[in-house]
Design a protein around this motif. Structure first.
Motif, PDB file in Angstrom:
ATOM      1  N   PHE A   1     -10.098  -5.677   3.148  1.00 49.22           N
ATOM      2  CA  PHE A   1      -9.756  -6.915   3.142  1.00 49.22           C
ATOM      3  C   PHE A   1     -10.825  -7.767   3.397  1.00 49.22           C
ATOM      4  CE2 PHE A   1      -5.539  -5.138   3.082  1.00 49.22           C
ATOM      5  CZ  PHE A   1      -4.722  -6.128   2.651  1.00 49.22           C
ATOM      6  N   ILE A   2     -12.112  -7.166   4.165  1.00 50.08           N
ATOM      7  CA  ILE A   2     -13.165  -7.987   4.447  1.00 50.08           C
ATOM      8  C   ILE A   2     -13.716  -8.347   3.017  1.00 50.08           C
ATOM      9  CG2 ILE A   2     -15.616  -7.826   5.305  1.00 50.08           C
ATOM     10  CD1 ILE A   2     -13.742  -8.579   7.335  1.00 50.08           C
ATOM     11  N   LYS A   3     -13.820  -7.129   2.228  1.00 50.56           N
ATOM     12  CA  LYS A   3     -14.442  -7.103   0.965  1.00 50.56           C
ATOM     13  C   LYS A   3     -13.510  -8.062   0.061  1.00 50.56           C
ATOM     14  CE  LYS A   3     -15.184  -4.185  -3.189  1.00 50.56           C
ATOM     15  NZ  LYS A   3     -15.100  -2.926  -3.786  1.00 50.56           N
ATOM     16  N   GLU A   4     -12.147  -8.405   0.292  1.00 50.33           N
ATOM     17  CA  GLU A   4     -11.491  -9.314  -0.677  1.00 50.33           C
ATOM     18  C   GLU A   4     -11.680 -10.778  -0.258  1.00 50.33           C
ATOM     19  OE1 GLU A   4     -10.196  -8.667  -3.315  1.00 50.33           O
ATOM     20  OE2 GLU A   4     -10.034  -6.196  -3.256  1.00 50.33           O
ATOM     21  N   GLY A   5     -12.287 -10.977   1.018  1.00 47.01           N
ATOM     22  CA  GLY A   5     -12.509 -12.291   1.534  1.00 47.01           C
ATOM     23  C   GLY A   5     -11.539 -12.578   2.413  1.00 47.01           C
ATOM     24  N   TYR A   6     -10.963 -11.857   3.067  1.00 48.03           N
ATOM     25  CA  TYR A   6      -9.994 -12.201   3.981  1.00 48.03           C
ATOM     26  C   TYR A   6     -10.432 -12.341   5.556  1.00 48.03           C
ATOM     27  CZ  TYR A   6      -5.906 -11.259   1.126  1.00 48.03           C
ATOM     28  OH  TYR A   6      -5.038 -11.069   0.000  1.00 48.03           O
ATOM     29  N   HIS A   7      -9.910 -13.150   6.425  1.00 47.21           N
ATOM     30  CA  HIS A   7     -10.224 -12.996   7.780  1.00 47.21           C
ATOM     31  C   HIS A   7      -9.677 -12.140   8.554  1.00 47.21           C
ATOM     32  CE1 HIS A   7     -11.776 -14.654  11.782  1.00 47.21           C
ATOM     33  NE2 HIS A   7     -10.888 -14.033  12.072  1.00 47.21           N
ATOM     34  N   VAL A   8     -10.212 -10.800   9.086  1.00 42.45           N
ATOM     35  CA  VAL A   8      -9.655  -9.675   9.745  1.00 42.45           C
ATOM     36  C   VAL A   8      -9.295  -9.731  11.078  1.00 42.45           C
ATOM     37  CG1 VAL A   8      -9.435  -7.328   9.848  1.00 42.45           C
ATOM     38  CG2 VAL A   8     -10.057  -8.235   7.569  1.00 42.45           C
ATOM     39  N   ILE A   9      -7.924  -9.611  11.630  1.00 46.48           N
ATOM     40  CA  ILE A   9      -7.872  -9.335  13.018  1.00 46.48           C
ATOM     41  C   ILE A   9      -7.459  -7.917  13.072  1.00 46.48           C
ATOM     42  CG2 ILE A   9      -6.627 -10.428  15.061  1.00 46.48           C
ATOM     43  CD1 ILE A   9      -6.051 -12.932  13.032  1.00 46.48           C
ATOM     44  N   ALA A  10      -8.384  -7.330  14.004  1.00 46.62           N
ATOM     45  CA  ALA A  10      -8.037  -5.826  14.006  1.00 46.62           C
ATOM     46  C   ALA A  10      -7.418  -5.626  15.369  1.00 46.62           C
ATOM     47  CB  ALA A  10      -9.371  -5.039  13.973  1.00 46.62           C
ATOM     48  N   MET A  11      -6.301  -4.715  15.571  1.00 46.49           N
ATOM     49  CA  MET A  11      -5.758  -4.610  17.001  1.00 46.49           C
ATOM     50  C   MET A  11      -5.522  -3.132  17.229  1.00 46.49           C
ATOM     51  SD  MET A  11      -2.386  -6.378  18.462  1.00 46.49           S
ATOM     52  CE  MET A  11      -3.251  -7.992  18.445  1.00 46.49           C
ATOM     53  N   ASP A  12      -5.821  -2.522  18.395  1.00 48.14           N
ATOM     54  CA  ASP A  12      -5.701  -1.192  18.445  1.00 48.14           C
ATOM     55  C   ASP A  12      -5.940  -1.008  20.191  1.00 48.14           C
ATOM     56  OD1 ASP A  12      -6.291   1.787  18.297  1.00 48.14           O
ATOM     57  OD2 ASP A  12      -6.626   1.629  16.302  1.00 48.14           O
TER      58      ASP A  12
ATOM     59  N   GLY B   1      -3.510   1.434  -3.435  1.00 47.83           N
ATOM     60  CA  GLY B   1      -2.066   1.336  -3.746  1.00 47.83           C
ATOM     61  C   GLY B   1      -1.410   0.333  -2.627  1.00 47.83           C
ATOM     62  N   ILE B   2      -1.758   0.549  -1.209  1.00 48.87           N
ATOM     63  CA  ILE B   2      -1.347  -0.363  -0.265  1.00 48.87           C
ATOM     64  C   ILE B   2      -1.846  -1.829  -0.539  1.00 48.87           C
ATOM     65  CG2 ILE B   2      -1.617  -1.107   1.975  1.00 48.87           C
ATOM     66  CD1 ILE B   2      -2.033   2.110   2.705  1.00 48.87           C
ATOM     67  N   TYR B   3      -2.754  -2.105  -1.203  1.00 51.94           N
ATOM     68  CA  TYR B   3      -3.108  -3.517  -1.353  1.00 51.94           C
ATOM     69  C   TYR B   3      -2.214  -4.150  -2.534  1.00 51.94           C
ATOM     70  CZ  TYR B   3      -6.363  -7.441  -2.330  1.00 51.94           C
ATOM     71  OH  TYR B   3      -6.727  -8.888  -2.458  1.00 51.94           O
ATOM     72  N   ARG B   4      -2.135  -3.136  -3.431  1.00 51.91           N
ATOM     73  CA  ARG B   4      -1.265  -3.724  -4.706  1.00 51.91           C
ATOM     74  C   ARG B   4       0.134  -3.988  -4.094  1.00 51.91           C
ATOM     75  NH1 ARG B   4      -2.879  -0.855 -10.302  1.00 51.91           N
ATOM     76  NH2 ARG B   4      -5.162  -1.051 -10.205  1.00 51.91           N
TER      77      ARG B   4
END
Length: 325
Positions: A21-32, A223-226
């Motif tokens: 998602f970083i590669k696709e140009g999104y702002h990524v909020i990661a949680m763990d 597959g998940i992205y699609r």
């Protein structure tokens, strides 16, 4: 810039999704909450302005400021070693964690994709497994905490879709492998490679005739992205239908590593599925997706990753969870 929340972001699959998602140009909020995840999997992203990390347990209330376009709920223990040691947490993240993520999606008007699993099929009586098969699961067996958590996840996701009109997606993930897996997580592929690296005999449970179908992580992420960007709200199998017995797979690993150790056999664990092979006709038809990476190529890439780790990682013991409630 669209914003996506990825739970379980420091885990094997979550970290690869962050990269995509970083590669696709999104702002990524990661949680763990880092019970099974590892910050090393995402530390290369911390310097980026379009990436932020929250150390948080999704089984508790989730607050995210600002707009949110997508949620990918991947927080969950995903290996037998983990969910047999922390059964309550496994159930909570599948039930309460999913409920919290769905509530956030409803509040934000976000589309949510939840990570289900081939384990919802249990020890299947239908082969290969299609999305229409309801499964053969023992709810009170040792694997039930994981299987039923995922089945509940699918049910509540469908309820939010029909009752609250939340835009939802459900991916049923079959056996996946690649860099960033843990060598000590109890699954066949990292277990075999870890044993080979340490010069130990490879352990096959049962007579080795039980089958698995291994999908390389890059194919799975595609597959998940699609699926996320589609308009299909019912479950979709994502996996590689190239089936192999665990005995033959152990021999493939030995050939790859050039190791001369033996294959030893131990009793089959309770409720261990005898067959696992996805029917991916829906993914082909709806998403135009099918796996591209040959197992021989994917195994080589995965082995090179594990071999590049410090030797201390080869001998690292599984996490202890005695302090987790």
């Amino acid at each position: 810039m669209k914003r996506v929340l990825i739970t379980g972001a420091a885990g094997f699959l979550g970290s690869h999704l962050c990269d995509r998602f970083i590669k696709e140009g999104y702002h990524v909020i990661a949680m763990d909450n880092l019970i099974t995840g590892d910050l090393k999997n995402i530390e290369h992203l911390f310097q980026l302005e379009q990436f932020e990390f929250y150390h948080h347990d999704v089984s508790k209330f989730i607050h995210i400021s600002g707009d949110l376009d997508y949620i990918l709920h991947f927080a969950s223990p995903a290996s037998p070693i983990d969910y047999l040691k922390i059964p309550i947490q496994t159930l909570k993240v599948g039930a309460m964690g999913t409920h919290n993520c769905l509530g956030l999606a409803k509040a934000k008007g976000a589309c949510i994709l939840v990570a289900s699993t081939s384990e919802i099929y249990g020890d299947p009586l239908v082969h290969p497994q299609s999305e229409e098969y309801w499964g053969n699961v023992n709810p009170v067996g040792p694997r039930g905490v994981y299987d039923e958590a995922k089945r509940y996840m699918e049910s509540i996701t469908m309820a939010y879709n029909s009752f609250h009109q939340v835009e939802t997606r459900i991916v049923r993930i079959f056996n996946t492998y690649g860099p960033r897996m843990r060598l000590n997580d109890g699954r066949a592929l990292p277990a075999f490679i870890g044993q080979a690296l340490r010069g130990e005999d490879l352990t096959v449970f049962g007579d080795g005739s039980q089958t698995r179908s291994f999908c390389y992580v890059n194919d799975l992420v595609e597959g998940i992205y699609r699926l996320l960007l589609s308009d299909y709200h019912l479950p979709v199998n994502i996996g590689n239908p190239n089936e192999i017995s665990l005995k033959d797979f152990a021999e493939e690993v030995l050939a790859l590593t050039g190791n001369t150790v033996k294959i030893v056999y131990k009793p089959l664990p309770v409720d261990d599925p005898k067959q696992r092979q996805p029917n991916i006709e829906k993914a082909k038809t709806i998403l135009g997706w099918e796996p591209k990476v040959d197992r021989k190529e994917g195994l080589k890439l995965t082995y090179e990753y594990f071999k590049s780790l410090p030797e201390s990682e080869w001998y690292k013991q599984p996490k202890e969870f005695n302090s987790i409630k």
